[in-house]
Design a protein around this motif. Structure first.
Motif, mmCIF file in Angstrom:
data_model
loop_
_atom_site.group_PDB
_atom_site.id
_atom_site.type_symbol
_atom_site.label_atom_id
_atom_site.label_comp_id
_atom_site.label_asym_id
_atom_site.label_seq_id
_atom_site.Cartn_x
_atom_site.Cartn_y
_atom_site.Cartn_z
ATOM 1 N N ALA A 1 -1.575 -10.120 -7.568
ATOM 2 C CA ALA A 1 -0.395 -9.341 -7.927
ATOM 3 C C ALA A 1 0.480 -9.167 -6.692
ATOM 4 O O ALA A 1 0.015 -9.318 -5.561
ATOM 5 N N LEU A 2 1.754 -8.872 -6.932
ATOM 6 C CA LEU A 2 2.687 -8.553 -5.857
ATOM 7 C C LEU A 2 2.879 -7.050 -5.802
ATOM 8 O O LEU A 2 3.092 -6.409 -6.827
ATOM 9 N N GLN A 3 2.798 -6.491 -4.607
ATOM 10 C CA GLN A 3 2.998 -5.053 -4.398
ATOM 11 C C GLN A 3 4.059 -4.875 -3.322
ATOM 12 O O GLN A 3 4.276 -5.754 -2.493
ATOM 13 N N LYS A 4 4.705 -3.718 -3.319
ATOM 14 C CA LYS A 4 5.659 -3.354 -2.267
ATOM 15 C C LYS A 4 4.970 -2.410 -1.299
ATOM 16 O O LYS A 4 4.262 -1.497 -1.714
ATOM 17 N N ASP A 5 5.191 -2.621 0.013
ATOM 18 C CA ASP A 5 4.608 -1.711 0.994
ATOM 19 C C ASP A 5 5.634 -0.655 1.393
ATOM 20 O O ASP A 5 6.679 -0.528 0.761
#
Length: 109
Positions: free
Chosen positions: A68-72
């Motif tokens: 999955a892609l996550q934002k930091d």
């Protein structure tokens, strides 16, 4: 005895604190323990001009894992993969010439 000098190396000093060192050009591959034997691999620090969604899709297909892609915190995209995929990620990024092997930092146990 006065002629002996010891190395003033600080093992706990962060590499970004040194002058001339920049963290922006490094790709950080970390593994985080979940519960039991489960762990996830995170890939952070990829260049902004890369298609991170496409790279994540290639990771999932080649490694047969979920991702999955996550934002930091700095609003950058981080790829999360299930399982310990550190060595696979490094080999993939070097083979596909996305980054050099000296620009990849592996973290974890």
């Amino acid at each position: 005895m006065s002629g002996i000098q010891f190395n003033n190396f600080d093992a706990f000093k962060d590499a970004a604190d040194e002058p001339g060192a920049s963290q922006g050009d490094k790709v950080h591959v970390r593994v985080q323990q979940r519960n039991g034997r489960k762990c996830i691999t995170t890939v952070a620090g990829l260049a902004d001009d890369l298609d991170v969604k496409r790279i994540c899709k290639a990771f999932k297909k080649n490694f047969s894992c979920n991702g999955a892609l996550q934002k930091d915190e700095e609003d950058k995209e981080v790829i999360q993969l299930s399982g310990d995929q550190r060595t696979n990620v490094k080999e993939f990024l070097v083979d596909q010439e996305i980054c050099h092997s000296d620009a990849i930092v592996l973290h974890g146990f």
